[in-house]
Motif scaffolding. Sequence first.
Motif, PDB file in Angstrom:
ATOM      1  N   ASN A   8       1.008  -1.189   0.189  1.00  0.00           N
ATOM      2  CA  ASN A   8      -0.043   0.338   0.127  1.00  0.00           C
ATOM      3  C   ASN A   8       1.038   1.510   0.264  1.00  0.00           C
ATOM      4  N   ASP A   9       0.735   2.156  -1.312  1.00  0.00           N
ATOM      5  CA  ASP A   9       1.354   3.148  -1.440  1.00  0.00           C
ATOM      6  C   ASP A   9       1.047   4.676  -0.583  1.00  0.00           C
ATOM      7  N   ALA A  10      -0.196   4.124  -0.229  1.00  0.00           N
ATOM      8  CA  ALA A  10      -0.151   6.078   1.236  1.00  0.00           C
ATOM      9  C   ALA A  10      -0.345   5.245   2.341  1.00  0.00           C
ATOM     10  N   VAL A  11       0.832   4.179   2.611  1.00  0.00           N
ATOM     11  CA  VAL A  11       1.786   3.961   4.220  1.00  0.00           C
ATOM     12  C   VAL A  11       3.093   4.049   3.495  1.00  0.00           C
TER      13      VAL A  11
ATOM     14  N   ASP B 158      12.487  -7.715   8.425  1.00  0.00           N
ATOM     15  CA  ASP B 158      11.378  -8.309   8.190  1.00  0.00           C
ATOM     16  C   ASP B 158      10.457  -7.119   7.486  1.00  0.00           C
ATOM     17  N   THR B 159      10.538  -6.341   6.670  1.00  0.00           N
ATOM     18  CA  THR B 159       9.884  -5.081   5.945  1.00  0.00           C
ATOM     19  C   THR B 159      10.297  -6.436   4.494  1.00  0.00           C
ATOM     20  N   LEU B 160      11.053  -6.549   4.400  1.00  0.00           N
ATOM     21  CA  LEU B 160      12.012  -7.343   3.429  1.00  0.00           C
ATOM     22  C   LEU B 160      11.384  -8.413   3.074  1.00  0.00           C
ATOM     23  N   ARG B 161      11.756  -9.009   3.977  1.00  0.00           N
ATOM     24  CA  ARG B 161      10.750 -10.703   4.120  1.00  0.00           C
ATOM     25  C   ARG B 161       9.312 -10.547   3.837  1.00  0.00           C
ATOM     26  N   LYS B 162       8.536  -9.624   4.162  1.00  0.00           N
ATOM     27  CA  LYS B 162       7.107  -9.523   4.042  1.00  0.00           C
ATOM     28  C   LYS B 162       7.435  -9.228   2.660  1.00  0.00           C
ATOM     29  N   ASP B 163       7.928  -7.994   2.006  1.00  0.00           N
ATOM     30  CA  ASP B 163       7.854  -7.178   1.051  1.00  0.00           C
ATOM     31  C   ASP B 163       7.999  -9.108  -0.360  1.00  0.00           C
TER      32      ASP B 163
ATOM     33  N   LEU C 273      18.876  11.478  15.398  1.00  0.00           N
ATOM     34  CA  LEU C 273      18.236  12.472  13.871  1.00  0.00           C
ATOM     35  C   LEU C 273      17.386  13.382  14.496  1.00  0.00           C
ATOM     36  N   GLY C 274      17.780  13.861  12.660  1.00  0.00           N
ATOM     37  CA  GLY C 274      17.472  15.281  13.040  1.00  0.00           C
ATOM     38  C   GLY C 274      16.128  15.153  12.381  1.00  0.00           C
ATOM     39  N   VAL C 275      15.444  15.972  11.306  1.00  0.00           N
ATOM     40  CA  VAL C 275      14.421  16.394   9.923  1.00  0.00           C
ATOM     41  C   VAL C 275      14.813  15.351   9.449  1.00  0.00           C
ATOM     42  N   LYS C 276      14.785  15.325   8.488  1.00  0.00           N
ATOM     43  CA  LYS C 276      14.977  14.482   7.125  1.00  0.00           C
ATOM     44  C   LYS C 276      14.884  13.053   8.167  1.00  0.00           C
ATOM     45  N   ALA C 277      14.779  12.489   9.220  1.00  0.00           N
ATOM     46  CA  ALA C 277      14.606  11.639   9.795  1.00  0.00           C
ATOM     47  C   ALA C 277      13.186  11.016   9.593  1.00  0.00           C
ATOM     48  N   ASP C 278      12.630  12.074  10.241  1.00  0.00           N
ATOM     49  CA  ASP C 278      10.547  12.725   9.864  1.00  0.00           C
ATOM     50  C   ASP C 278      10.527  12.391   8.593  1.00  0.00           C
ATOM     51  N   ALA C 279      10.742  12.048   7.911  1.00  0.00           N
ATOM     52  CA  ALA C 279      10.256  12.469   6.523  1.00  0.00           C
ATOM     53  C   ALA C 279       9.968  11.423   5.834  1.00  0.00           C
ATOM     54  N   HIS C 280       8.830  11.488   5.161  1.00  0.00           N
ATOM     55  CA  HIS C 280       7.745  10.395   4.474  1.00  0.00           C
ATOM     56  C   HIS C 280       8.595   8.956   3.344  1.00  0.00           C
ATOM     57  N   THR C 281       8.290   8.330   3.880  1.00  0.00           N
ATOM     58  CA  THR C 281       9.640   6.923   2.903  1.00  0.00           C
ATOM     59  C   THR C 281       8.293   6.710   2.111  1.00  0.00           C
ATOM     60  N   THR C 282       9.205   5.956   0.703  1.00  0.00           N
ATOM     61  CA  THR C 282       8.987   5.154  -0.530  1.00  0.00           C
ATOM     62  C   THR C 282       9.340   3.960   0.369  1.00  0.00           C
TER      63      THR C 282
END
Length: 410
Positions: A179-182, A226-231, A208-217
Amino acid sequence: MKRFKDFFITICLVVLSSLTTYAQTQVTNESARQTAADDITISLLTCSPGSQVWSLYGHTAIRFQDPAHDVDLAINYGMFNFNQKNFIARFVFGITDYEMGIEPFAFFLQEYARNGRGVIGQRLNLTTKEKEAIADALNNNYKPANRVYRYNYFYDNCTTRARDILVNNIDGRVTYDTNDAVSPSYRQMTHQWTGKHRWSQMGNDLLLGVKADAHTTRTQQQFLPDTLRKDFEHAVIVAPNGTHRLLVDSTYTVLQPYPSYTDTSNDIWDVISPIMIFSTIALLIFVLALLELKRKKPFWFIDATLLTTDGLAGLILFAMVFSQHPTVNLNLQILLLNPLSIIFAYSIIRQQIKGLCHWYWIVLLACLVLFLLGNIFQDYAEGMNILALTLMVRCIINIKTLRTKGKQPA
Protein backbone atom coordinates in the motif's frame (compact mmCIF):
# COMPACT_ATOMS: atom_id res chain seq x y z
CA MET A 1 42.29 -41.07 -59.30
CA LYS A 2 40.00 -43.64 -57.69
CA ARG A 3 42.45 -44.05 -54.77
CA PHE A 4 42.50 -40.30 -54.22
CA LYS A 5 38.70 -40.21 -54.26
CA ASP A 6 38.50 -43.03 -51.69
CA PHE A 7 41.09 -41.30 -49.53
CA PHE A 8 39.16 -37.98 -49.64
CA ILE A 9 35.90 -39.72 -48.67
CA THR A 10 37.64 -41.44 -45.75
CA ILE A 11 39.07 -38.13 -44.48
CA CYS A 12 35.62 -36.49 -44.67
CA LEU A 13 34.02 -39.34 -42.73
CA VAL A 14 36.69 -39.11 -40.01
CA VAL A 15 36.27 -35.33 -39.72
CA LEU A 16 32.45 -35.65 -39.68
CA SER A 17 32.67 -38.35 -37.02
CA SER A 18 34.97 -36.16 -34.89
CA LEU A 19 32.68 -33.18 -35.21
CA THR A 20 29.67 -35.30 -34.28
CA THR A 21 31.45 -36.70 -31.23
CA TYR A 22 32.55 -33.18 -30.18
CA ALA A 23 29.03 -31.81 -30.58
CA GLN A 24 27.57 -34.67 -28.56
CA THR A 25 30.14 -34.05 -25.83
CA GLN A 26 29.34 -30.33 -25.71
CA VAL A 27 25.62 -31.04 -25.53
CA THR A 28 26.21 -33.56 -22.74
CA ASN A 29 28.44 -31.11 -20.81
CA GLU A 30 25.98 -28.28 -21.28
CA SER A 31 23.14 -30.53 -20.18
CA ALA A 32 25.10 -31.60 -17.10
CA ARG A 33 25.96 -27.99 -16.30
CA GLN A 34 22.35 -26.93 -16.68
CA THR A 35 21.18 -29.84 -14.52
CA ALA A 36 23.68 -28.82 -11.83
CA ALA A 37 22.48 -25.20 -12.01
CA ASP A 38 18.88 -26.38 -11.73
CA ASP A 39 19.77 -28.06 -8.43
CA ILE A 40 21.15 -24.80 -7.00
CA THR A 41 18.82 -23.02 -4.58
CA ILE A 42 19.15 -19.43 -3.42
CA SER A 43 17.29 -18.18 -0.35
CA LEU A 44 16.83 -14.90 1.46
CA LEU A 45 17.55 -15.31 5.17
CA THR A 46 15.89 -13.09 7.76
CA CYS A 47 17.24 -13.24 11.31
CA SER A 48 15.24 -12.13 14.33
CA PRO A 49 16.44 -9.30 16.62
CA GLY A 50 19.02 -9.77 19.34
CA SER A 51 19.63 -7.99 22.65
CA GLN A 52 22.63 -5.89 21.57
CA VAL A 53 22.02 -2.35 20.31
CA TRP A 54 23.25 -3.14 16.79
CA SER A 55 21.07 -6.27 16.56
CA LEU A 56 17.72 -4.82 17.69
CA TYR A 57 16.47 -4.60 14.10
CA GLY A 58 17.38 -8.12 12.97
CA HIS A 59 19.62 -9.09 10.08
CA THR A 60 19.51 -10.26 6.47
CA ALA A 61 21.76 -12.70 4.59
CA ILE A 62 21.68 -14.93 1.50
CA ARG A 63 21.90 -18.71 1.47
CA PHE A 64 23.52 -20.39 -1.56
CA GLN A 65 23.12 -24.17 -1.86
CA ASP A 66 24.75 -26.33 -4.55
CA PRO A 67 24.15 -30.01 -3.68
CA ALA A 68 26.14 -31.25 -6.69
CA HIS A 69 29.30 -29.78 -5.17
CA ASP A 70 28.27 -30.17 -1.50
CA VAL A 71 28.15 -26.39 -1.06
CA ASP A 72 25.97 -24.62 1.52
CA LEU A 73 27.06 -21.03 2.15
CA ALA A 74 25.82 -17.92 3.92
CA ILE A 75 26.59 -14.60 2.22
CA ASN A 76 26.62 -11.82 4.78
CA TYR A 77 26.92 -8.07 4.05
CA GLY A 78 27.03 -7.12 7.72
CA MET A 79 30.64 -7.93 8.61
CA PHE A 80 32.43 -5.30 10.71
CA ASN A 81 35.26 -5.18 13.22
CA PHE A 82 34.91 -3.40 16.58
CA ASN A 83 38.70 -3.36 16.83
CA GLN A 84 38.97 -1.23 13.73
CA LYS A 85 40.88 1.97 14.48
CA ASN A 86 38.54 4.77 15.65
CA PHE A 87 35.51 2.53 15.03
CA ILE A 88 33.09 4.49 17.24
CA ALA A 89 34.13 7.87 15.84
CA ARG A 90 33.93 6.58 12.26
CA PHE A 91 30.48 5.11 12.90
CA VAL A 92 29.19 8.37 14.40
CA PHE A 93 30.46 10.41 11.45
CA GLY A 94 29.11 7.97 8.87
CA ILE A 95 32.44 6.74 7.53
CA THR A 96 32.21 3.14 8.70
CA ASP A 97 33.25 0.44 6.23
CA TYR A 98 31.40 -2.87 6.25
CA GLU A 99 32.21 -5.80 4.02
CA MET A 100 30.74 -8.85 2.39
CA GLY A 101 31.62 -12.13 4.05
CA ILE A 102 31.08 -15.76 2.99
CA GLU A 103 31.07 -18.64 5.47
CA PRO A 104 29.68 -22.17 5.73
CA PHE A 105 25.99 -22.01 6.53
CA ALA A 106 26.50 -24.27 9.56
CA PHE A 107 28.89 -21.71 11.11
CA PHE A 108 26.46 -18.89 10.40
CA LEU A 109 23.67 -20.86 12.07
CA GLN A 110 25.72 -21.65 15.17
CA GLU A 111 26.10 -17.97 16.03
CA TYR A 112 22.36 -17.30 15.88
CA ALA A 113 21.50 -20.49 17.77
CA ARG A 114 23.95 -19.49 20.50
CA ASN A 115 22.21 -16.11 20.87
CA GLY A 116 18.69 -17.56 20.77
CA ARG A 117 17.80 -15.74 17.57
CA GLY A 118 15.51 -17.22 14.93
CA VAL A 119 16.22 -17.56 11.20
CA ILE A 120 13.61 -17.77 8.41
CA GLY A 121 14.52 -18.78 4.87
CA GLN A 122 12.66 -17.84 1.68
CA ARG A 123 13.59 -20.07 -1.26
CA LEU A 124 13.49 -17.94 -4.39
CA ASN A 125 11.68 -18.99 -7.58
CA LEU A 126 14.52 -18.43 -10.05
CA THR A 127 15.37 -19.66 -13.52
CA THR A 128 18.68 -21.37 -14.28
CA LYS A 129 19.88 -18.23 -16.06
CA GLU A 130 19.03 -16.08 -13.04
CA LYS A 131 20.82 -18.41 -10.64
CA GLU A 132 23.93 -18.25 -12.78
CA ALA A 133 23.69 -14.44 -12.97
CA ILE A 134 23.38 -14.15 -9.18
CA ALA A 135 26.28 -16.58 -8.65
CA ASP A 136 28.47 -14.54 -11.04
CA ALA A 137 27.46 -11.29 -9.30
CA LEU A 138 28.30 -12.75 -5.88
CA ASN A 139 31.69 -13.97 -7.13
CA ASN A 140 32.45 -10.54 -8.55
CA ASN A 141 31.24 -8.81 -5.40
CA TYR A 142 33.51 -10.96 -3.25
CA LYS A 143 36.68 -9.84 -5.02
CA PRO A 144 38.93 -7.93 -2.57
CA ALA A 145 38.46 -4.73 -4.54
CA ASN A 146 34.65 -4.96 -4.36
CA ARG A 147 33.71 -6.57 -1.05
CA VAL A 148 34.15 -3.49 1.18
CA TYR A 149 31.49 -0.76 1.08
CA ARG A 150 30.63 2.45 2.90
CA TYR A 151 27.86 1.49 5.31
CA ASN A 152 24.80 3.66 5.88
CA TYR A 153 22.11 2.34 8.19
CA PHE A 154 19.10 3.67 6.26
CA TYR A 155 20.34 3.76 2.68
CA ASP A 156 23.02 1.13 2.18
CA ASN A 157 23.12 -1.68 4.73
CA CYS A 158 23.27 -5.48 4.94
CA THR A 159 19.58 -5.78 3.95
CA THR A 160 19.57 -3.41 0.99
CA ARG A 161 22.78 -4.98 -0.35
CA ALA A 162 21.28 -8.48 -0.23
CA ARG A 163 18.08 -7.26 -1.88
CA ASP A 164 19.87 -5.42 -4.68
CA ILE A 165 22.17 -8.26 -5.69
CA LEU A 166 19.15 -10.59 -5.93
CA VAL A 167 16.63 -8.27 -7.58
CA ASN A 168 19.10 -6.67 -10.00
CA ASN A 169 20.04 -10.06 -11.47
CA ILE A 170 16.50 -11.27 -12.14
CA ASP A 171 15.30 -11.33 -15.74
CA GLY A 172 12.32 -9.07 -15.32
CA ARG A 173 10.82 -6.58 -12.90
CA VAL A 174 9.99 -7.35 -9.27
CA THR A 175 6.72 -5.80 -8.08
CA TYR A 176 5.53 -5.69 -4.48
CA ASP A 177 1.97 -6.05 -3.21
CA THR A 178 2.08 -3.02 -0.91
CA ASN A 179 0.00 0.00 0.00
CA ASP A 180 1.83 3.10 -1.24
CA ALA A 181 -0.37 5.29 0.94
CA VAL A 182 1.44 3.93 3.99
CA SER A 183 4.66 5.91 4.21
CA PRO A 184 6.09 6.00 7.75
CA SER A 185 9.23 7.94 8.57
CA TYR A 186 12.58 6.35 9.33
CA ARG A 187 12.11 7.32 12.98
CA GLN A 188 8.69 5.65 13.18
CA MET A 189 10.06 2.46 11.64
CA THR A 190 12.96 2.25 14.08
CA HIS A 191 10.52 2.75 16.96
CA GLN A 192 8.80 -0.49 15.96
CA TRP A 193 11.94 -2.34 17.04
CA THR A 194 13.16 -0.22 19.96
CA GLY A 195 9.86 0.11 21.85
CA LYS A 196 11.08 -2.22 24.61
CA HIS A 197 14.47 -0.52 24.76
CA ARG A 198 13.56 3.02 25.74
CA TRP A 199 17.09 4.29 26.38
CA SER A 200 18.40 2.94 23.09
CA GLN A 201 15.43 4.54 21.39
CA MET A 202 16.16 7.83 23.12
CA GLY A 203 19.80 7.69 22.00
CA ASN A 204 18.73 7.15 18.41
CA ASP A 205 16.18 9.95 18.56
CA LEU A 206 18.73 12.36 19.99
CA LEU A 207 21.01 11.84 17.00
CA LEU A 208 18.33 11.69 14.30
CA GLY A 209 17.33 15.02 12.83
CA VAL A 210 14.56 16.53 10.73
CA LYS A 211 15.19 14.32 7.66
CA ALA A 212 14.47 11.19 9.70
CA ASP A 213 10.85 12.35 10.00
CA ALA A 214 10.24 12.61 6.25
CA HIS A 215 7.88 10.15 4.54
CA THR A 216 9.53 7.14 2.86
CA THR A 217 8.89 5.10 -0.26
CA ARG A 218 8.40 1.34 -0.12
CA THR A 219 11.89 0.72 -1.44
CA GLN A 220 13.35 2.92 1.29
CA GLN A 221 11.36 1.03 3.92
CA GLN A 222 13.12 -2.19 2.92
CA PHE A 223 16.23 -1.25 4.91
CA LEU A 224 14.59 -3.24 7.72
CA PRO A 225 15.08 -7.02 7.45
CA ASP A 226 11.53 -8.00 8.41
CA THR A 227 10.01 -5.45 6.03
CA LEU A 228 12.00 -6.93 3.15
CA ARG A 229 10.93 -10.44 4.18
CA LYS A 230 7.25 -9.46 4.14
CA ASP A 231 7.61 -7.71 0.79
CA PHE A 232 9.36 -10.71 -0.76
CA GLU A 233 6.62 -13.03 0.51
CA HIS A 234 4.04 -11.57 -1.89
CA ALA A 235 6.34 -10.15 -4.57
CA VAL A 236 5.83 -11.04 -8.24
CA ILE A 237 8.37 -11.20 -11.08
CA VAL A 238 7.06 -9.68 -14.30
CA ALA A 239 9.12 -11.14 -17.15
CA PRO A 240 9.92 -9.17 -20.35
CA ASN A 241 7.38 -11.29 -22.25
CA GLY A 242 4.66 -10.29 -19.75
CA THR A 243 4.40 -13.55 -17.82
CA HIS A 244 4.14 -13.49 -14.04
CA ARG A 245 5.60 -15.73 -11.33
CA LEU A 246 5.98 -15.49 -7.58
CA LEU A 247 9.39 -14.38 -6.34
CA VAL A 248 9.34 -16.79 -3.37
CA ASP A 249 8.88 -20.47 -4.08
CA SER A 250 8.57 -21.53 -0.44
CA THR A 251 9.26 -20.33 3.09
CA TYR A 252 10.93 -22.45 5.74
CA THR A 253 12.01 -22.01 9.34
CA VAL A 254 15.67 -22.70 9.95
CA LEU A 255 15.80 -21.73 13.63
CA GLN A 256 13.09 -20.97 16.15
CA PRO A 257 13.87 -17.95 18.38
CA TYR A 258 14.26 -18.41 22.11
CA PRO A 259 12.87 -15.23 23.74
CA SER A 260 14.52 -16.01 27.08
CA TYR A 261 17.90 -15.33 25.44
CA THR A 262 16.99 -11.95 23.97
CA ASP A 263 14.31 -10.68 26.35
CA THR A 264 15.65 -7.75 28.39
CA SER A 265 12.32 -6.67 29.85
CA ASN A 266 13.66 -7.24 33.37
CA ASP A 267 16.49 -4.76 32.83
CA ILE A 268 16.18 -1.90 35.32
CA TRP A 269 16.81 0.65 32.57
CA ASP A 270 13.74 -0.62 30.74
CA VAL A 271 11.70 -0.07 33.91
CA ILE A 272 13.13 3.39 34.65
CA SER A 273 12.31 5.27 31.45
CA PRO A 274 13.76 8.60 30.26
CA ILE A 275 10.42 10.32 30.87
CA MET A 276 10.58 9.27 34.53
CA ILE A 277 14.11 10.65 34.95
CA PHE A 278 13.34 13.99 33.30
CA SER A 279 10.04 14.33 35.17
CA THR A 280 11.85 13.76 38.46
CA ILE A 281 14.47 16.39 37.55
CA ALA A 282 11.71 18.83 36.56
CA LEU A 283 9.89 18.31 39.85
CA LEU A 284 13.10 18.85 41.82
CA ILE A 285 13.89 22.03 39.89
CA PHE A 286 10.36 23.32 40.47
CA VAL A 287 10.65 22.80 44.24
CA LEU A 288 14.04 24.52 44.32
CA ALA A 289 12.61 27.37 42.24
CA LEU A 290 10.01 28.03 44.92
CA LEU A 291 12.79 28.23 47.50
CA GLU A 292 14.75 30.58 45.26
CA LEU A 293 11.81 32.92 44.85
CA LYS A 294 11.40 32.98 48.62
CA ARG A 295 15.06 33.83 49.28
CA LYS A 296 15.28 36.03 46.13
CA LYS A 297 18.58 34.50 45.11
CA PRO A 298 19.25 31.68 42.58
CA PHE A 299 21.11 28.52 43.49
CA TRP A 300 24.05 29.00 41.14
CA PHE A 301 25.23 25.35 41.44
CA ILE A 302 21.95 24.15 39.89
CA ASP A 303 22.47 26.34 36.83
CA ALA A 304 26.15 25.38 36.61
CA THR A 305 25.28 21.67 36.62
CA LEU A 306 22.42 22.00 34.14
CA LEU A 307 24.35 24.18 31.71
CA THR A 308 27.50 22.04 31.84
CA THR A 309 25.49 18.87 31.09
CA ASP A 310 23.47 20.68 28.44
CA GLY A 311 26.59 22.06 26.76
CA LEU A 312 28.44 18.73 26.68
CA ALA A 313 25.43 17.06 25.03
CA GLY A 314 25.27 20.00 22.64
CA LEU A 315 28.85 19.40 21.55
CA ILE A 316 27.82 15.92 20.39
CA LEU A 317 24.94 17.30 18.33
CA PHE A 318 27.22 19.98 16.93
CA ALA A 319 29.65 17.27 15.79
CA MET A 320 26.75 15.59 13.97
CA VAL A 321 26.57 18.60 11.64
CA PHE A 322 29.73 17.23 9.97
CA SER A 323 28.52 13.61 9.77
CA GLN A 324 27.98 11.92 6.42
CA HIS A 325 24.72 10.41 7.69
CA PRO A 326 22.08 12.46 5.81
CA THR A 327 19.50 12.13 8.58
CA VAL A 328 21.55 13.59 11.45
CA ASN A 329 23.18 16.81 10.24
CA LEU A 330 20.04 19.00 10.60
CA ASN A 331 18.78 18.49 14.14
CA LEU A 332 16.54 21.06 15.88
CA GLN A 333 17.38 19.53 19.26
CA ILE A 334 20.60 21.56 19.15
CA LEU A 335 18.42 24.53 20.18
CA LEU A 336 17.90 22.73 23.49
CA LEU A 337 21.19 20.87 23.86
CA ASN A 338 23.15 23.99 23.08
CA PRO A 339 26.95 23.80 22.90
CA LEU A 340 27.20 27.45 24.03
CA SER A 341 25.82 26.46 27.43
CA ILE A 342 29.16 25.07 28.56
CA ILE A 343 30.82 28.45 28.01
CA PHE A 344 28.33 30.30 30.18
CA ALA A 345 28.39 27.59 32.83
CA TYR A 346 32.00 28.57 33.47
CA SER A 347 30.97 32.21 33.89
CA ILE A 348 28.31 31.24 36.42
CA ILE A 349 30.77 29.15 38.42
CA ARG A 350 33.23 32.04 38.58
CA GLN A 351 30.40 34.49 39.29
CA GLN A 352 31.90 36.86 36.70
CA ILE A 353 30.69 38.78 33.64
CA LYS A 354 27.20 39.02 35.14
CA GLY A 355 25.88 41.15 32.35
CA LEU A 356 26.94 38.50 29.81
CA CYS A 357 25.19 35.81 31.84
CA HIS A 358 22.07 37.97 31.90
CA TRP A 359 21.96 38.20 28.12
CA TYR A 360 22.68 34.52 27.77
CA TRP A 361 19.56 33.62 29.73
CA ILE A 362 17.56 35.69 27.27
CA VAL A 363 19.25 34.03 24.29
CA LEU A 364 18.72 30.57 25.77
CA LEU A 365 15.06 31.36 26.45
CA ALA A 366 14.60 32.37 22.80
CA CYS A 367 16.28 29.14 21.65
CA LEU A 368 13.98 27.10 23.90
CA VAL A 369 10.89 28.80 22.46
CA LEU A 370 12.11 27.97 18.95
CA PHE A 371 12.81 24.42 20.09
CA LEU A 372 9.23 23.94 21.28
CA LEU A 373 7.92 25.32 17.99
CA GLY A 374 10.18 22.81 16.23
CA ASN A 375 7.87 20.02 17.40
CA ILE A 376 5.91 20.82 14.24
CA PHE A 377 8.81 19.66 12.04
CA GLN A 378 10.65 17.05 14.11
CA ASP A 379 9.78 14.33 16.60
CA TYR A 380 12.11 14.79 19.56
CA ALA A 381 13.65 12.21 21.84
CA GLU A 382 11.63 11.14 24.86
CA GLY A 383 11.76 13.68 27.68
CA MET A 384 13.30 16.52 25.66
CA ASN A 385 10.22 18.74 25.89
CA ILE A 386 10.18 18.29 29.67
CA LEU A 387 13.87 19.23 29.80
CA ALA A 388 13.14 22.31 27.69
CA LEU A 389 10.40 23.45 30.08
CA THR A 390 12.75 22.84 33.02
CA LEU A 391 15.44 25.05 31.48
CA MET A 392 12.83 27.69 30.70
CA VAL A 393 12.04 27.85 34.42
CA ARG A 394 15.74 28.43 35.11
CA CYS A 395 15.88 31.15 32.45
CA ILE A 396 12.87 32.99 33.83
CA ILE A 397 14.11 32.83 37.43
CA ASN A 398 17.58 34.13 36.49
CA ILE A 399 16.25 36.90 34.26
CA LYS A 400 13.84 38.01 36.98
CA THR A 401 16.52 37.89 39.69
CA LEU A 402 19.14 39.76 37.64
CA ARG A 403 16.63 42.45 36.67
CA THR A 404 15.62 42.87 40.31
CA LYS A 405 19.26 43.31 41.28
CA GLY A 406 19.72 45.80 38.47
CA LYS A 407 16.93 47.99 39.85
CA GLN A 408 18.37 48.08 43.34
CA PRO A 409 20.37 51.24 44.23
CA ALA A 410 24.11 50.86 44.33
